[in-house]
Design an enzyme around this catalytic site. Structure first.
Site, PDB file in Angstrom:
ATOM      1  N   ASN A  32      -7.301   1.801  10.075  1.00 52.62           N
ATOM      2  CA  ASN A  32      -5.956   1.981  10.624  1.00 52.62           C
ATOM      3  C   ASN A  32      -6.087   1.840  12.136  1.00 52.62           C
ATOM      4  O   ASN A  32      -6.701   2.681  12.795  1.00 52.62           O
ATOM      5  CB  ASN A  32      -5.422   3.366  10.271  1.00 52.62           C
ATOM      6  N   TYR A  34      -4.171   1.076  15.779  1.00 49.27           N
ATOM      7  CA  TYR A  34      -2.916   1.001  16.525  1.00 49.27           C
ATOM      8  C   TYR A  34      -3.130   0.706  18.003  1.00 49.27           C
ATOM      9  O   TYR A  34      -2.335   0.043  18.634  1.00 49.27           O
ATOM     10  CB  TYR A  34      -2.156   2.326  16.406  1.00 49.27           C
ATOM     11  N   GLU A  91      -6.803   8.465   6.834  1.00 48.00           N
ATOM     12  CA  GLU A  91      -7.002   9.111   8.135  1.00 48.00           C
ATOM     13  C   GLU A  91      -7.376  10.590   8.000  1.00 48.00           C
ATOM     14  O   GLU A  91      -6.642  11.473   8.456  1.00 48.00           O
ATOM     15  CB  GLU A  91      -5.759   8.969   9.016  1.00 48.00           C
ATOM     16  N   HIS A 118      -2.467  11.020   1.111  1.00 48.27           N
ATOM     17  CA  HIS A 118      -1.944  10.720   2.452  1.00 48.27           C
ATOM     18  C   HIS A 118      -1.209  11.958   2.950  1.00 48.27           C
ATOM     19  O   HIS A 118       0.005  11.974   3.123  1.00 48.27           O
ATOM     20  CB  HIS A 118      -1.044   9.489   2.384  1.00 48.27           C
ATOM     21  N   ARG A 174       0.854  -1.185   0.000  1.00 50.89           N
ATOM     22  CA  ARG A 174       0.000   0.000   0.000  1.00 50.89           C
ATOM     23  C   ARG A 174       0.896   1.243   0.000  1.00 50.89           C
ATOM     24  O   ARG A 174       1.708   1.420   0.907  1.00 50.89           O
ATOM     25  CB  ARG A 174      -0.898  -0.016   1.242  1.00 50.89           C
ATOM     26  N   GLU A 191      -3.538  -0.179   8.192  1.00 45.16           N
ATOM     27  CA  GLU A 191      -2.328   0.122   8.965  1.00 45.16           C
ATOM     28  C   GLU A 191      -2.439  -0.522  10.338  1.00 45.16           C
ATOM     29  O   GLU A 191      -3.503  -0.472  10.970  1.00 45.16           O
ATOM     30  CB  GLU A 191      -2.145   1.637   9.189  1.00 45.16           C
TER      31      GLU A 191
END
Ligand code: IFM
Length: 468
Positions: free
Chosen positions: A297, A299, A163, A118, A74, A354
């Site tokens: 995404n 985390y 994002e 991005h 990606r 992500e």
């Protein structure tokens, strides 16, 4: 059941964070080029002028991807590299670069997943009001058309925005990221609307101009609250917390409901009141163009429990809870509950676009980079993801963040997220232990996750004994 047979094991990067060549071959400026030059904005005044020099070293990087065995990669396109002023004239050398990258990926059997935006917004567009300008959605769609016309004979997977919560929230409300502005909340909401509209118009442009059948997605933050226990009330409280509206730009539903439901959430309309902009009714129809997947995404996560009325209450981590180098809490169940909650709400296939961690990595005396924390982190998050697959969530792929150590925005080169270590002064690349570990995961389609990182650890021990 586990991971599907054609599960896409990948890694991700973004243009500004790795490419460098900031002033080469006709590229225009991005807001990050400007921001980094303002003293004090970025840690130790770092910038992306050279970054990982991927613009010149893409072939070496693709070879390393092949060595790791990636199925998917990606990457993002730099808008100002392709259209230096954001609108108007096209830079042929910019498109040539992406041509070369795509061709070389395909040559070694790696499927490209292209993110159109991005965060490296064309600097010149700021003079026209940037995302505040209602035309900004058309500028983005025009850019999407240019890229799709050039690459869609080979590229089949497209992602509009990465994002958006962060690039608008941090860039134009908090001011800690480029371009470093602090707008009123009502202006922030106006920008959100234009970004959502730009997503919808880009989806239309991709569908209209793609030369081969394609799949289109969107990659917002997948902010997840996880239940403290498996009791049905805690699970419902976690779901509620995940989809709560908040006045903070870190929220899911203001950014996702319009795309999947064609309306802003009632709870948000009530909370934001007069700050919500007026816009033509048709905008929501454009915003809610059908898409093929949702990229999450993920985390970290907040644990919650239900109070007596079933409402979510945050459960603080125990003293000494595990954290990454960035001081982000390690909560592996995020990759179980996140995909599950989002798939149940929006009924759409999921990719993890992500996931990963920053670690304090360095080159050891033996010349290698040992990152057992990252191996353990990824192992835990992937086992949870596998559980979600077992429970029937339609998860198509996983992109580890990041392929390479890279420029971590306002934190400069302080944080290392890569599977590949980058020695910035020499640009030497070293595969970290986690890269070799990931290679095993890919080859076994996830079966080696059951070893809890043991195979790689055993290899370290062997090498240490062997070298005396
Ligand atoms: O490096 C960033 C990326 O650009 C967007 N998602 C989070 C990553 C780690 O902070």
């Amino acid at each position: 059941m586990g991971f599907k047979k054609d599960f896409v094991w990948g890694a991700a990067t973004s243009a500004y964070q790795i490419e460098g060549a900031a002033y080469e071959d006709g590229k225009g400026l991005s807001v990050w080029d400007g921001f980094c030059k303002e003293p004090g904005r970025v840690w130790q005044d770092h910038n992306g002028d050279i970054a990982c020099d991927h613009y010149h070293r893409y072939q070496e990087d693709i070879n390393l991807m092949k060595e790791i065995g990636l199925k998917g990669y990606r990457m993002s396109i730099s808008w100002p590299r392709v259209i230096p002023e954001g609108v108007g004239e096209i830079n042929p050398k910019g498109l040539d670069f992406y041509d070369r990258v795509i061709d070389n990926l395909l040559k070694v059997g790696i499927t490209p997943y292209i993110t159109l935006f991005h965060w490296d917004y064309p600097y010149e567009l700021i003079y026209r009001g940037g995302w505040l300008n209602p035309d900004s959605a058309n500028w983005f769609a025009d850019y999407a058309k240019v890229v799709v016309e050039r690459l869609s004979d080979r590229v089949k997977y497209w992602i509009t925005h990465n994002e958006p919560q962060c690039f608008i929230g941090f860039g134009y409300y908090d001011g800690v990221n480029a371009p470093g502005f602090k707008y009123y909340f009502s202006d922030y909401l106006r920008m959100v609307h234009h970004v959502l509209l730009s997503h919808g118009k880009a989806v239309q442009a991709i569908r209209a101009h793609a030369k081969t059948p394609c799949q289109i997605g969107y990659a917002p933050m997948g902010l997840t609250s996880c239940p403290a226990t498996n009791s049905p009330t805690d699970i419902e409280a976690a779901r509620q917390a995940t989809f709560n509206i908040t006045k903070h730009f870190f929220n899911n539903i203001w950014w996702d409901d319009p795309i999947f439901f064609g309306r802003y959430p009632e709870s948000g309309l009530k909370l934001y009141g007069d700050a919500v902009p007026n816009f033509p009714a048709d905008d929501l129809k454009i915003i809610s163009q059908p898409i093929d997947f949702l990229g999450l995404n993920i985390y970290q996560a907040q644990k919650v429990r239900a109070d007596q009325n079933g409402n979510p209450v945050d459960v603080p981590g125990q003293t000494g809870y595990p954290m990454t180098a960035f001081r982000w809490v390690v909560e592996p169940s995020a990759t179980y509950w996140g995909p599950r909650f989002f798939a149940e709400r929006y009924h759409v296939p999921i990719y993890i676009t992500e996931n990963g961690m920053s670690n304090i990595d360095w080159v050891s005396l033996d010349g290698k980079v040992h990152d057992p924390q990252r191996i353990d982190f990824l192992n835990r998050f992937l086992l949870e993801l596998e559980k979600a697959c077992d429970d029937g969530v339609d998860i198509r792929g996983y992109f580890q963040w990041s392929l390479l150590d890279n420029f971590e925005w306002a934190d400069g080169y302080k944080e290392r997220f890569g599977l590949i270590y980058v020695d910035y002064p020499t640009q030497r690349r070293i595969l970290k232990d986690s890269a070799y570990w990931y290679r095993d995961v890919i080859v076994t389609n996830g079966a080696s996750l059951q070893n809890n990182g043991a195979a790689v650890n055993a290899a370290f021990r062997f090498e240490r004994y062997a070298s005396g």
